[in-house]
Design a protein around this motif. Structure first.
Motif, PDB file in Angstrom:
ATOM      1  N   VAL A   1      -9.047 -13.389  21.735  1.00 54.94           N
ATOM      2  CA  VAL A   1      -9.276 -12.334  22.833  1.00 54.94           C
ATOM      3  C   VAL A   1     -10.538 -11.845  22.607  1.00 54.94           C
TER       4      VAL A   1
ATOM      5  N   LEU B   1      -0.528  -7.387  23.873  1.00 54.41           N
ATOM      6  CA  LEU B   1      -0.248  -8.963  23.533  1.00 54.41           C
ATOM      7  C   LEU B   1       0.663  -9.122  22.228  1.00 54.41           C
TER       8      LEU B   1
ATOM      9  N   TYR C   1      -9.862 -11.737  17.428  1.00 56.50           N
ATOM     10  CA  TYR C   1     -10.470 -10.904  18.291  1.00 56.50           C
ATOM     11  C   TYR C   1     -12.077 -10.710  18.226  1.00 56.50           C
TER      12      TYR C   1
ATOM     13  N   VAL D   1      -7.967 -15.195  26.343  1.00 53.07           N
ATOM     14  CA  VAL D   1      -8.110 -13.629  27.191  1.00 53.07           C
ATOM     15  C   VAL D   1      -9.350 -13.224  27.151  1.00 53.07           C
TER      16      VAL D   1
ATOM     17  N   GLY E   1     -11.194  -4.298  24.509  1.00 56.68           N
ATOM     18  CA  GLY E   1     -10.145  -5.215  24.485  1.00 56.68           C
ATOM     19  C   GLY E   1      -8.907  -5.099  23.533  1.00 56.68           C
TER      20      GLY E   1
ATOM     21  N   LEU F   1      -5.090  -6.394  23.349  1.00 56.50           N
ATOM     22  CA  LEU F   1      -4.584  -6.889  21.920  1.00 56.50           C
ATOM     23  C   LEU F   1      -3.205  -6.477  21.732  1.00 56.50           C
TER      24      LEU F   1
ATOM     25  N   ASP G   1     -13.992  -9.626  24.253  1.00 57.80           N
ATOM     26  CA  ASP G   1     -14.391  -8.457  25.084  1.00 57.80           C
ATOM     27  C   ASP G   1     -15.956  -8.113  24.389  1.00 57.80           C
TER      28      ASP G   1
ATOM     29  N   ALA H   1     -10.718 -10.119  27.819  1.00 61.92           N
ATOM     30  CA  ALA H   1     -10.196  -8.879  28.146  1.00 61.92           C
ATOM     31  C   ALA H   1     -11.179  -7.895  28.397  1.00 61.92           C
TER      32      ALA H   1
ATOM     33  N   TYR I   1      -3.798 -14.505  16.328  1.00 59.72           N
ATOM     34  CA  TYR I   1      -4.915 -13.960  17.179  1.00 59.72           C
ATOM     35  C   TYR I   1      -6.412 -13.678  16.336  1.00 59.72           C
TER      36      TYR I   1
END
Length: 261
Positions: free
Chosen positions: A5, A19, A30, A68, A12, A16, A7, A70, A28
């Motif tokens: 993910v 998700l 980030y 993603v 974002g 998350l 951003d 985001a 995940y």
């Protein structure tokens, strides 16, 4: 299964969270590009080049099954280039204008985003495609992005600042829906709702993105097989100035914060 993910900042995390609720067994990562935050103020080509270079490097390092993006600013500009460059699925975030048009009873709603997003032709096209029978107010705010970052970092924010950002919309008595067209803004959902009033429905893309990711990855047999306990880790491109950020990230089940180099 592993989802990356991405951003420019902490906005974002609102995606998350959705998700993780929809797909709790996935791994995940980030990644937020706080070195170049906020993306909404970057030149278009500078933003595209930065996002493509950074995500290409991140995909090679983390080897995710899906990315993603985001961030509305990054999505509206860089998705075509990303999909040409990367071989894995890329899911972007766009303002939920279609959903707002379906929900609005008065046919008068607002799109709250960054200045860059509200000015782009992509947003105009979404309105033309899905809300041509509606009166649509566009409002770009960098202040709200900054307030969301401050709130997540554990700093107090003044409701008066949120009211100031939304002041022009308080004059409308028939505005019944607002699109949160920046992933930072769900982090301020309570404050925005308090300022606009309960009569205004707030719409964002988080749940739709979570469902899209699930549909893309649920066909993979590995998703249904036993795997190690789901983990989530955060990565930034510059050491954050606020040392309490890690504590706030833990609320989103992110167990570590590391510098991405």
């Amino acid at each position: 299964m592993h989802v990356l993910v991405f951003d420019s900042g902490v906005g974002g995390l609102s995606v998350l969270e959705q998700l993780q609720q929809r797909n709790p067994n996935m791994q995940y990562s980030y990644l937020f590009d706080n070195l170049y935050f906020p993306y909404g103020e970057l030149d278009d080509q500078q933003l595209i080049t930065r996002v493509v270079e950074l995500l290409t490097k991140a995909v090679n390092k983390f080897n995710p099954d899906l990315v993603v993006v985001a961030c509305n600013s990054a999505s509206t500009l860089s998705l075509p280039s990303l999909r040409e460059t990367l071989s894995i699925p890329i899911v972007g975030v766009v303002p939920a204008i279609k959903s707002a048009a379906n929900k609005s009873i008065t046919r008068h709603f607002g799109v709250l985003a960054t200045p860059g997003t509200v000015e782009r032709s992509y947003t105009e096209q979404l309105i033309a495609d899905f809300a041509k029978d509606c009166r649509v107010e566009l409002l770009g705010s960098t202040l709200l992005v900054q307030l969301a970052e401050q709130k997540l970092a554990g700093e107090s924010i003044a409701l008066e600042d949120v009211k100031q950002a939304l002041a022009s919309w308080l004059l409308f008595d028939d505005l019944d829906c607002v699109v949160l067209g920046c992933t930072h803004f769900p982090l301020l959902k309570d404050e925005i709702q308090q300022v606009l009033g309960e009569r205004v429905c707030l719409v964002d893309s988080g749940a739709a993105i979570a469902n899209r990711v699930h549909s893309l990855l649920s066909t993979n047999e590995a998703l249904n097989l036993s795997q190690k306990k789901a983990e989530a880790h955060a990565y930034c491109t510059m050491h954050p100035a606020n040392s309490s950020l890690l504590k706030q990230l833990q609320a989103y089940q992110l167990s570590s914060l590391q510098l991405f180099t």
